[in-house]
Scaffold this motif. Structure first.
Motif, PDB file in Angstrom:
ATOM      1  N   LEU A  30       0.833  -1.201   0.000  1.00  0.00           N
ATOM      2  CA  LEU A  30       0.000   0.000   0.000  1.00  0.00           C
ATOM      3  C   LEU A  30       0.869   1.253   0.000  1.00  0.00           C
ATOM      4  N   LEU A  31       1.906   1.265   0.807  1.00  0.00           N
ATOM      5  CA  LEU A  31       2.785   2.428   0.877  1.00  0.00           C
ATOM      6  C   LEU A  31       3.556   2.646  -0.426  1.00  0.00           C
ATOM      7  N   LEU A  32       3.857   1.572  -1.146  1.00  0.00           N
ATOM      8  CA  LEU A  32       4.542   1.701  -2.434  1.00  0.00           C
ATOM      9  C   LEU A  32       3.692   2.468  -3.435  1.00  0.00           C
ATOM     10  N   TYR A  33       2.383   2.271  -3.365  1.00  0.00           N
ATOM     11  CA  TYR A  33       1.467   2.882  -4.337  1.00  0.00           C
ATOM     12  C   TYR A  33       0.576   3.945  -3.696  1.00  0.00           C
ATOM     13  N   PHE A  34       1.031   4.511  -2.611  1.00  0.00           N
ATOM     14  CA  PHE A  34       0.246   5.498  -1.866  1.00  0.00           C
ATOM     15  C   PHE A  34      -0.198   6.667  -2.754  1.00  0.00           C
ATOM     16  N   VAL A  78     -13.115  -9.571   2.904  1.00  0.00           N
ATOM     17  CA  VAL A  78     -12.131  -8.510   3.144  1.00  0.00           C
ATOM     18  C   VAL A  78     -10.790  -8.848   2.494  1.00  0.00           C
ATOM     19  N   LYS A  79     -10.363 -10.083   2.561  1.00  0.00           N
ATOM     20  CA  LYS A  79      -9.077 -10.460   1.961  1.00  0.00           C
ATOM     21  C   LYS A  79      -9.099 -10.235   0.451  1.00  0.00           C
ATOM     22  N   LEU A  80     -10.217 -10.555  -0.178  1.00  0.00           N
ATOM     23  CA  LEU A  80     -10.339 -10.346  -1.621  1.00  0.00           C
ATOM     24  C   LEU A  80     -10.351  -8.853  -1.937  1.00  0.00           C
ATOM     25  N   TYR A  81     -11.015  -8.065  -1.096  1.00  0.00           N
ATOM     26  CA  TYR A  81     -11.038  -6.609  -1.292  1.00  0.00           C
ATOM     27  C   TYR A  81      -9.624  -6.040  -1.219  1.00  0.00           C
ATOM     28  N   ILE A  82      -8.865  -6.440  -0.232  1.00  0.00           N
ATOM     29  CA  ILE A  82      -7.491  -5.952  -0.078  1.00  0.00           C
ATOM     30  C   ILE A  82      -6.667  -6.317  -1.308  1.00  0.00           C
ATOM     31  N   LYS A 104      -5.390  -2.764  -8.082  1.00  0.00           N
ATOM     32  CA  LYS A 104      -5.770  -1.519  -8.751  1.00  0.00           C
ATOM     33  C   LYS A 104      -4.704  -0.449  -8.553  1.00  0.00           C
ATOM     34  N   LEU A 105      -4.210  -0.325  -7.337  1.00  0.00           N
ATOM     35  CA  LEU A 105      -3.207   0.694  -7.043  1.00  0.00           C
ATOM     36  C   LEU A 105      -1.913   0.462  -7.812  1.00  0.00           C
ATOM     37  N   THR A 162      -1.685  -1.006 -10.798  1.00  0.00           N
ATOM     38  CA  THR A 162      -1.845  -1.009 -12.254  1.00  0.00           C
ATOM     39  C   THR A 162      -2.459   0.265 -12.816  1.00  0.00           C
ATOM     40  N   LEU A 163      -3.138   1.049 -11.982  1.00  0.00           N
ATOM     41  CA  LEU A 163      -3.802   2.257 -12.464  1.00  0.00           C
ATOM     42  C   LEU A 163      -3.154   3.504 -11.860  1.00  0.00           C
ATOM     43  N   THR A 164      -3.231   4.594 -12.597  1.00  0.00           N
ATOM     44  CA  THR A 164      -2.814   5.866 -12.027  1.00  0.00           C
ATOM     45  C   THR A 164      -3.929   6.368 -11.116  1.00  0.00           C
ATOM     46  N   LYS A 165      -3.622   7.366 -10.339  1.00  0.00           N
ATOM     47  CA  LYS A 165      -4.618   7.956  -9.448  1.00  0.00           C
ATOM     48  C   LYS A 165      -5.833   8.420 -10.252  1.00  0.00           C
ATOM     49  N   GLU A 166      -5.590   9.080 -11.371  1.00  0.00           N
ATOM     50  CA  GLU A 166      -6.672   9.609 -12.201  1.00  0.00           C
ATOM     51  C   GLU A 166      -7.523   8.487 -12.801  1.00  0.00           C
ATOM     52  N   GLU A 167      -6.880   7.411 -13.252  1.00  0.00           N
ATOM     53  CA  GLU A 167      -7.620   6.281 -13.819  1.00  0.00           C
ATOM     54  C   GLU A 167      -8.490   5.609 -12.758  1.00  0.00           C
ATOM     55  N   PHE A 168      -7.952   5.455 -11.564  1.00  0.00           N
ATOM     56  CA  PHE A 168      -8.698   4.819 -10.478  1.00  0.00           C
ATOM     57  C   PHE A 168      -9.879   5.702 -10.065  1.00  0.00           C
ATOM     58  N   GLU A 169      -9.639   7.023  -9.969  1.00  0.00           N
ATOM     59  CA  GLU A 169     -10.728   7.942  -9.631  1.00  0.00           C
ATOM     60  C   GLU A 169     -11.846   7.881 -10.668  1.00  0.00           C
ATOM     61  N   ALA A 170     -11.471   7.839 -11.946  1.00  0.00           N
ATOM     62  CA  ALA A 170     -12.468   7.777 -13.020  1.00  0.00           C
ATOM     63  C   ALA A 170     -13.264   6.483 -12.946  1.00  0.00           C
TER      64      ALA A 170
END
Length: 77
Positions: free
Chosen positions: A8-12, A29-33, A39-40, A42-50
């Motif tokens: 998570l910290l790598l892709y913060f 929950v494990k699947l969600y994590i 997602k973090l 493979t996607l940029t912040k903007e792509e994930f937000e969209a």
């Protein structure tokens, strides 16, 4: 848990400004994590937000901060 925190910290920087939350219909929950970290990484912040904004992925729900934003919510169950 430490391994997931490290990832998570790598892709913060890829986390959306308004972070997503788990869809309560998907209670694994494990699947969600796993999906969140995927997602973090493979996607940029903007792509994930969209993706969250357009609700292309039903695993993540958009979180609304203001009352004005909350009025726009359409509950789809």
């Amino acid at each position: 848990m430490a391994k997931n925190l490290h990832k998570l910290l790598l892709y913060f920087d890829n986390l959306p400004t308004i972070p997503p939350t788990m869809n309560p219909n998907n209670i694994d929950v494990k699947l969600y994590i796993k999906k969140l970290l995927e997602k973090l990484s493979t996607l940029t912040k903007e792509e994930f937000e969209a993706e969250i904004e357009n609700q292309n992925n039903k695993d993540f729900l958009k979180v609304y901060y203001s009352e004005e934003e909350e009025e726009k919510v359409v509950i789809d169950f």
